[in-house]
Design a protein around this motif. Structure first.
Motif, PDB file in Angstrom:
ATOM      1  N   ASN A  70       0.828  -1.196   0.000  1.00 21.38           N
ATOM      2  CA  ASN A  70       0.000   0.000   0.000  1.00 21.38           C
ATOM      3  C   ASN A  70       0.869   1.255   0.000  1.00 21.38           C
ATOM      4  N   GLY A  71       0.537   2.205  -0.865  1.00 19.82           N
ATOM      5  CA  GLY A  71       1.295   3.451  -0.918  1.00 19.82           C
ATOM      6  C   GLY A  71       0.392   4.645  -1.163  1.00 19.82           C
ATOM      7  N   LYS A  72       0.947   5.825  -0.953  1.00 18.26           N
ATOM      8  CA  LYS A  72       0.234   7.068  -1.242  1.00 18.26           C
ATOM      9  C   LYS A  72       1.112   7.889  -2.174  1.00 18.26           C
ATOM     10  N   TRP A  73       0.573   8.184  -3.345  1.00 19.51           N
ATOM     11  CA  TRP A  73       1.364   8.910  -4.336  1.00 19.51           C
ATOM     12  C   TRP A  73       1.087  10.408  -4.257  1.00 19.51           C
ATOM     13  N   PRO A  74       2.118  11.233  -4.436  1.00 23.32           N
ATOM     14  CA  PRO A  74       1.918  12.693  -4.393  1.00 23.32           C
ATOM     15  C   PRO A  74       1.050  13.172  -5.542  1.00 23.32           C
ATOM     16  N   THR A  75       0.248  14.202  -5.269  1.00 23.88           N
ATOM     17  CA  THR A  75      -0.596  14.827  -6.288  1.00 23.88           C
ATOM     18  C   THR A  75       0.062  16.127  -6.742  1.00 23.88           C
ATOM     19  N   CYS A  76       0.380  16.230  -8.017  1.00 22.81           N
ATOM     20  CA  CYS A  76       1.167  17.359  -8.523  1.00 22.81           C
ATOM     21  C   CYS A  76       0.603  17.897  -9.824  1.00 22.81           C
ATOM     22  N   SER A  77       0.874  19.168 -10.049  1.00 20.00           N
ATOM     23  CA  SER A  77       0.679  19.732 -11.384  1.00 20.00           C
ATOM     24  C   SER A  77       1.841  19.281 -12.270  1.00 20.00           C
ATOM     25  N   ARG A  78       1.770  19.598 -13.545  1.00 20.93           N
ATOM     26  CA  ARG A  78       2.858  19.208 -14.461  1.00 20.93           C
ATOM     27  C   ARG A  78       4.185  19.804 -13.997  1.00 20.93           C
ATOM     28  N   GLN A  79       4.171  21.083 -13.658  1.00 17.79           N
ATOM     29  CA  GLN A  79       5.404  21.736 -13.233  1.00 17.79           C
ATOM     30  C   GLN A  79       5.945  21.126 -11.942  1.00 17.79           C
ATOM     31  N   GLU A  80       5.059  20.869 -10.992  1.00 23.48           N
ATOM     32  CA  GLU A  80       5.479  20.261  -9.723  1.00 23.48           C
ATOM     33  C   GLU A  80       6.018  18.854  -9.942  1.00 23.48           C
ATOM     34  N   TRP A  81       5.368  18.122 -10.822  1.00 22.05           N
ATOM     35  CA  TRP A  81       5.784  16.753 -11.109  1.00 22.05           C
ATOM     36  C   TRP A  81       7.190  16.712 -11.700  1.00 22.05           C
ATOM     37  N   GLU A  82       7.470  17.646 -12.617  1.00 19.83           N
ATOM     38  CA  GLU A  82       8.762  17.631 -13.311  1.00 19.83           C
ATOM     39  C   GLU A  82       9.934  17.920 -12.379  1.00 19.83           C
ATOM     40  N   SER A  83       9.688  18.625 -11.282  1.00 20.84           N
ATOM     41  CA  SER A  83      10.786  18.970 -10.369  1.00 20.84           C
ATOM     42  C   SER A  83      10.585  18.391  -8.968  1.00 20.84           C
ATOM     43  N   HIS A  84       9.695  17.418  -8.847  1.00 18.35           N
ATOM     44  CA  HIS A  84       9.384  16.859  -7.522  1.00 18.35           C
ATOM     45  C   HIS A  84      10.615  16.148  -6.940  1.00 18.35           C
ATOM     46  N   PRO A  85      10.868  16.329  -5.631  1.00 17.45           N
ATOM     47  CA  PRO A  85      12.038  15.679  -5.007  1.00 17.45           C
ATOM     48  C   PRO A  85      12.028  14.159  -5.136  1.00 17.45           C
ATOM     49  N   LEU A  86      10.829  13.561  -5.261  1.00 20.36           N
ATOM     50  CA  LEU A  86      10.742  12.111  -5.358  1.00 20.36           C
ATOM     51  C   LEU A  86      10.776  11.593  -6.791  1.00 20.36           C
ATOM     52  N   LEU A  87      10.877  12.487  -7.759  1.00 19.52           N
ATOM     53  CA  LEU A  87      10.958  12.035  -9.145  1.00 19.52           C
ATOM     54  C   LEU A  87      12.123  11.063  -9.289  1.00 19.52           C
ATOM     55  N   LEU A  88      11.946  10.016 -10.073  1.00 18.52           N
ATOM     56  CA  LEU A  88      12.983   9.000 -10.206  1.00 18.52           C
ATOM     57  C   LEU A  88      14.340   9.638 -10.476  1.00 18.52           C
ATOM     58  N   TYR A  89      15.332   9.107  -9.805  1.00 20.64           N
ATOM     59  CA  TYR A  89      16.684   9.677  -9.811  1.00 20.64           C
ATOM     60  C   TYR A  89      17.180   9.982 -11.217  1.00 20.64           C
ATOM     61  N   SER A 133       4.576  11.491 -22.214  1.00 16.62           N
ATOM     62  CA  SER A 133       3.909  10.207 -22.037  1.00 16.62           C
ATOM     63  C   SER A 133       3.882   9.791 -20.571  1.00 16.62           C
ATOM     64  N   ALA A 134       4.985  10.017 -19.863  1.00 13.37           N
ATOM     65  CA  ALA A 134       5.042   9.656 -18.446  1.00 13.37           C
ATOM     66  C   ALA A 134       4.069  10.493 -17.632  1.00 13.37           C
ATOM     67  N   PHE A 135       3.948  11.781 -17.955  1.00 17.01           N
ATOM     68  CA  PHE A 135       3.017  12.619 -17.195  1.00 17.01           C
ATOM     69  C   PHE A 135       1.571  12.225 -17.491  1.00 17.01           C
ATOM     70  N   ILE A 136       1.271  11.870 -18.725  1.00 14.87           N
ATOM     71  CA  ILE A 136      -0.081  11.397 -19.049  1.00 14.87           C
ATOM     72  C   ILE A 136      -0.388  10.126 -18.264  1.00 14.87           C
ATOM     73  N   ASN A 137       0.587   9.223 -18.194  1.00 14.97           N
ATOM     74  CA  ASN A 137       0.405   8.008 -17.395  1.00 14.97           C
ATOM     75  C   ASN A 137       0.141   8.345 -15.925  1.00 14.97           C
ATOM     76  N   TYR A 138       0.917   9.294 -15.411  1.00 15.68           N
ATOM     77  CA  TYR A 138       0.775   9.732 -14.023  1.00 15.68           C
ATOM     78  C   TYR A 138      -0.607  10.346 -13.785  1.00 15.68           C
ATOM     79  N   ARG A 139      -1.032  11.211 -14.677  1.00 15.15           N
ATOM     80  CA  ARG A 139      -2.336  11.869 -14.539  1.00 15.15           C
ATOM     81  C   ARG A 139      -3.469  10.857 -14.605  1.00 15.15           C
ATOM     82  N   ASP A 140      -3.375   9.897 -15.524  1.00 12.28           N
ATOM     83  CA  ASP A 140      -4.414   8.865 -15.643  1.00 12.28           C
ATOM     84  C   ASP A 140      -4.435   7.957 -14.415  1.00 12.28           C
ATOM     85  N   PHE A 141      -3.253   7.646 -13.898  1.00 11.24           N
ATOM     86  CA  PHE A 141      -3.164   6.819 -12.700  1.00 11.24           C
ATOM     87  C   PHE A 141      -3.869   7.488 -11.525  1.00 11.24           C
ATOM     88  N   LEU A 142      -3.594   8.781 -11.314  1.00  8.94           N
ATOM     89  CA  LEU A 142      -4.241   9.498 -10.209  1.00  8.94           C
ATOM     90  C   LEU A 142      -5.745   9.575 -10.413  1.00  8.94           C
TER      91      LEU A 142
END
Length: 370
Positions: free
Chosen positions: A66-85, A107-116
């Motif tokens: 079980n996990g909780k994923w952060p909710t971000c805008s596109r800009q926040e997602w691109e610079s999020h501290p937890l973004l894959l190394y 494509s990755a952000f679309i996947n992220y948005r659809d997942f949320l």
């Protein structure tokens, strides 16, 4: 063959079953003893379909990650501290790794948005329906493990679904998730006919949800890794435990914050008349409350206390009273035993642990008097 496979590491069994159909059929009952699933709607739905295709009578244990994923805008997602190394822009600026193309990033952000979006569409009712369907396919399940995911978790290395999800959305679960929602779902899915006796929650849980899981029928063993306690202290713990006649083993770790603001009136425990073993880690409690809980649990034969703080009273008095109870109670003490007074501190490393063990086992004087 079956006897050899039973003592062979699982990673080797997974390779062995690829040799031929006979090996696959022989090793399947061993591999099927423990199944796991990721708590996202796509994985749960696929797992439910998968269970229809295999014999599940061998399955005794189910782990739900079980996990909780952060909710971000596109800009926040691109610079999020937890973004894959390997995807993070700061690392890419160093020039050591090839930049992902804009198409891959889009494509990755679309996947992220659809997942949320899919996860936000879940309700407690729909989750319970899916979980009941899964448990109905596991007639002999005995143990359910709920394991919380962290950004640094090694689970992706062995969990293909989580590894694929992270690679697709470029971001792992966040730090601040709790296990409340998935545990409520599991408990509400446990109809009386289910044989689940062990519930192991490896993550953070709030006290009201802990109370709910005590209502699960047939539950004999309950472990909570981190029970969250706020300024109301243990006030939310169940007022009566007389109805918990199936629960025999209770293992609780506590996250009590901040202890300096806890009202002593909120630091009371209740006796568990049917429990046989208890382990507390990180508990803040009054001496009298802890003693009355122990004395009022007549079937208790094993108790372990690690890093426990007495908000009122002292350890010499408490342990002397526990020692006088005698009977068949086995007491294990570890970590640091302390009080709210910073001068009250007994570290049980090395010789101190041996001295306290001798004190509990024999009629000798308190070893820590100045």
């Amino acid at each position: 063959m079956a006897e050899i496979a039973a003592i062979t590491p699982l990673k080797d069994i997974r390779q062995l079953r690829l040799v031929n159909r006979w090996c696959a059929a022989t090793t399947f009952p061993i591999l099927a003893r423990h199944l796991s699933v990721l708590n996202v709607i796509s994985s749960l739905t696929e797992f439910k379909r998968f269970l229809r295709t295999i014999p599940t009578v061998f399955t005794k244990k189910l782990t739900i990650y079980n996990g909780k994923w952060p909710t971000c805008s596109r800009q926040e997602w691109e610079s999020h501290p937890l973004l894959l190394y390997e995807k993070h822009p700061r690392l890419l600026q160093c020039g050591n790794i090839a930049h992902p193309s804009d198409i891959l990033r889009d494509s990755a952000f679309i996947n992220y948005r659809d997942f949320l979006s899919n996860e936000r569409g879940r309700t407690h009712k729909s989750d319970v329906e899916v979980m009941k369907a899964i448990l109905n396919h596991l007639p002999n399940i005995n143990t359910i493990v709920l394991e919380g995911l962290q950004p640094w978790s090694q689970v992706p290395l062995s969990n293909l679904k989580l590894s694929t999800l992270r690679s697709g959305i470029w971001i792992p679960p966040t730090f601040n998730g709790t296990m409340d929602r998935i545990l409520r779902c599991v408990v509400d899915s446990l109809d009386p006919q289910f044989t689940v006796q062990v519930l192991d929650v490896r993550g953070k849980l709030r006290i009201p949800t802990f109370n709910k899981c005590l209502t699960a029928r047939n539950l004999a063993s309950l472990r909570i890794q981190s029970l969250l306690v706020d300024q109301t202290g243990l006030q939310g713990m169940p007022a009566s435990t007389e109805n918990f006649n199936c629960l025999k083993h209770l293992d609780l770790g506590f996250l009590m914050n901040p202890i300096t603001n806890l009202d002593s009136d909120h630091l009371h425990l209740h006796a568990f008349p049917y429990l046989e073993s208890i382990r507390f880690i990180g508990l803040v409690v009054e001496e009298e409350s802890l003693f009355q809980m122990i004395a009022g649990s007549p079937k208790l034969n094993r108790m372990a206390l690690f890093d426990v703080t007495l908000a009122r009273g002292d350890w010499k008095s408490l342990l002397t009273r526990i020692r006088k109870l005698k009977g068949n109670l086995s007491v294990t003490l570890g970590g640091i035993l302390s009080g709210l007074d910073p001068h009250v501190r007994i570290s049980l490393r090395g010789e101190a642990g041996s001295l306290l063990g001798a004190f509990m086992a024999n009629d000798v004087s308190w070893p820590f008097d100045a």
